[in-house]
Motif scaffolding. Structure first.
Motif, PDB file in Angstrom:
ATOM      1  N   THR A  54       0.830  -1.204   0.000  1.00  0.00           N
ATOM      2  CA  THR A  54       0.000   0.000   0.000  1.00  0.00           C
ATOM      3  C   THR A  54       0.860   1.248   0.000  1.00  0.00           C
ATOM      4  OG1 THR A  54      -1.763  -1.142   1.195  1.00  0.00           O
ATOM      5  CG2 THR A  54      -1.772   1.258   1.278  1.00  0.00           C
ATOM      6  N   GLY A  55       1.861   1.261   0.861  1.00  0.00           N
ATOM      7  CA  GLY A  55       2.786   2.375   0.930  1.00  0.00           C
ATOM      8  C   GLY A  55       2.129   3.681   1.319  1.00  0.00           C
ATOM      9  N   SER A  57       2.587   7.986  -0.358  1.00  0.00           N
ATOM     10  CA  SER A  57       3.327   8.768  -1.343  1.00  0.00           C
ATOM     11  C   SER A  57       4.026   9.961  -0.705  1.00  0.00           C
ATOM     12  CB  SER A  57       2.388   9.262  -2.440  1.00  0.00           C
ATOM     13  OG  SER A  57       1.519  10.264  -1.935  1.00  0.00           O
ATOM     14  N   TYR A  77       8.901  -2.671   2.377  1.00  0.00           N
ATOM     15  CA  TYR A  77       8.687  -1.217   2.428  1.00  0.00           C
ATOM     16  C   TYR A  77       8.957  -0.583   1.065  1.00  0.00           C
ATOM     17  CZ  TYR A  77      13.733  -1.665   3.403  1.00  0.00           C
ATOM     18  OH  TYR A  77      15.061  -2.015   3.359  1.00  0.00           O
ATOM     19  N   GLU A  78       8.684  -1.323  -0.008  1.00  0.00           N
ATOM     20  CA  GLU A  78       9.072  -0.883  -1.340  1.00  0.00           C
ATOM     21  C   GLU A  78       8.321   0.359  -1.813  1.00  0.00           C
ATOM     22  OE1 GLU A  78       5.941  -4.148  -1.947  1.00  0.00           O
ATOM     23  OE2 GLU A  78       7.560  -3.685  -0.558  1.00  0.00           O
ATOM     24  N   ASN A  79       7.145   0.640  -1.257  1.00  0.00           N
ATOM     25  CA  ASN A  79       6.368   1.810  -1.682  1.00  0.00           C
ATOM     26  C   ASN A  79       6.353   2.921  -0.638  1.00  0.00           C
ATOM     27  OD1 ASN A  79       5.567   0.937  -4.294  1.00  0.00           O
ATOM     28  ND2 ASN A  79       4.107  -0.460  -3.350  1.00  0.00           N
ATOM     29  N   GLY A 204      10.303  -4.002  -5.455  1.00  0.00           N
ATOM     30  CA  GLY A 204      10.892  -2.726  -5.824  1.00  0.00           C
ATOM     31  C   GLY A 204      11.521  -2.759  -7.203  1.00  0.00           C
ATOM     32  N   GLN A 208      12.329  -5.893 -10.268  1.00  0.00           N
ATOM     33  CA  GLN A 208      11.230  -5.951 -11.224  1.00  0.00           C
ATOM     34  C   GLN A 208      11.513  -7.004 -12.300  1.00  0.00           C
ATOM     35  OE1 GLN A 208       8.392  -3.969 -11.318  1.00  0.00           O
ATOM     36  NE2 GLN A 208       7.609  -4.692 -13.279  1.00  0.00           N
ATOM     37  N   ARG A 230       6.990 -10.493  -3.847  1.00  0.00           N
ATOM     38  CA  ARG A 230       6.105  -9.494  -4.421  1.00  0.00           C
ATOM     39  C   ARG A 230       5.780  -9.909  -5.846  1.00  0.00           C
ATOM     40  NH1 ARG A 230       5.401  -8.242   0.119  1.00  0.00           N
ATOM     41  NH2 ARG A 230       5.638  -6.156   1.076  1.00  0.00           N
ATOM     42  N   SER A 232       5.571  -8.218  -8.482  1.00  0.00           N
ATOM     43  CA  SER A 232       6.392  -7.554  -9.484  1.00  0.00           C
ATOM     44  C   SER A 232       7.680  -8.306  -9.811  1.00  0.00           C
ATOM     45  CB  SER A 232       6.754  -6.147  -9.004  1.00  0.00           C
ATOM     46  OG  SER A 232       7.486  -6.197  -7.786  1.00  0.00           O
TER      47      SER A 232
END
Length: 310
Positions: A54-55, A57, A77-79, A204, A208, A230, A232
């Motif tokens: 969710t992160g 911004s 904590y990628e976002n 992250g 990717q 993840r 991604s």
């Protein structure tokens, strides 16, 4: 007066009540509620609780002039806008170590389910099909287990592999100090060596589509993929092609691109087992994650160093 906490993720009633003993909770687990909370309470919020998927911004952070603590409840904590937060002097924490066992357990559940074809066998049994009319499935024990990402979770996956008398290898950006496991300096080489490839690396930009068509081809037609990291990290289109063509034998996925929408390209395939990003969720893991956040937050607001900084 309790500090105000903006919660951006779904939490159960018990968790919210526990956190509410220490904080004035502003609960905003969806986009509309988030926007309303930022507009109405932005000036008073001193802490934010979210997760890696969710992160939050940088623009959201800019609406919180008094925020001083930003927490991801799990390990990922990628976002989170780390550099932006650090420039503001915001303390960053995560839930490292709180759900490792649960994720590792789930990784093996997925591996067992897809290799032994458990969902199909369950349905066949209910339909009255006897074993003589079913294909033989591979064993798990005494095989080669490759782990992409030998962090806390990957290390616990390795321990479970040892319990199945597996030979275990891994890939990290660099060898893990003190590990006696076999190290591979690239993912393709690890996949070629492995019978089973478990992905437990952080998400992250740096990871990717780390698992792409080339890696899947190296894993081979007898190989199985499990992803508990993840979505991604795995190229969904390449995976669908590999599963359909027999390039690999099967996959077990707890995460996938486009969450929460299920991966349409994989839904019709028998050689895939899917779960909805809940490998790290259990009553024990959730309680530990909430306790970790509260212990960190209490220390921070008491002027003490936090326990699990990012």
């Amino acid at each position: 007066m309790k500090p105000s906490l903006l919660v951006l993720i779904h939490l159960n009633d018990a968790s919210l009540a526990k956190i509410g003993a220490d904080f004035d909770v502003i609960y905003a687990p969806d986009a509309a509620q988030r926007a309303a909370a930022l507009a109405e309470h932005g000036d008073s919020i001193r802490a934010v609780l979210t997760n890696g998927g969710t992160g939050v911004s940088a623009a959201d952070i800019d609406q919180l002039p008094h925020v001083e603590l930003l927490s991801a409840i799990g390990a990922g904590y990628e976002n989170l806008p780390l550099d932006h937060a650090r420039a503001r002097g915001i303390v960053l924490i995560n839930g490292a170590g709180t759900n490792d066992n649960c994720v590792a357990d789930h990784a093996f559940a997925l591996l067992l389910a897809v290799v032994r074809d458990m969902p199909y066998l369950d349905q066949a049994t209910r339909d009255g099909v006897w074993r003589d009319d079913l294909p033989l499935r591979p064993a798990i024990s005494h095989k080669r287990l490759g782990i992409v990402g030998l962090g806390n979770i990957g290390e616990k996956v390795a321990r479970r592999g040892a319990g199945f008398d597996m030979e275990v290898g891994y890939h990290n950006r660099k060898p893990r100090e003190g590990s006696s496991l076999r190290y591979f300096d690239n993912v393709t080489a690890l996949a070629q060596w492995s019978d089973f490839l478990v992905v437990a690396t952080p998400g992250g930009a740096g990871t990717q589509h780390l698992i792409d068509g080339k890696v899947l081809e190296a894993l081979g037609p007898q190989g199985f993929l499990v992803n508990v990291s993840r979505g991604s990290v795995v190229d969904t289109a390449a995976l669908a092609k590999a599963l359909t063509s027999g390039t690999i034998a099967g996959a077990g996925l707890d995460v996938y691109e486009g969450e929460p929408n299920p991966p349409q390209a994989l839904l019709a395939l028998r050689n895939v087992v899917l779960t909805p990003h809940l490998a790290g969720r259990s009553p024990e893991a959730i309680a530990a994650s909430v306790d970790n956040f509260l212990n960190n937050a209490r220390r921070h607001f008491a002027g003490e160093p936090v326990l699990t900084p990012i």
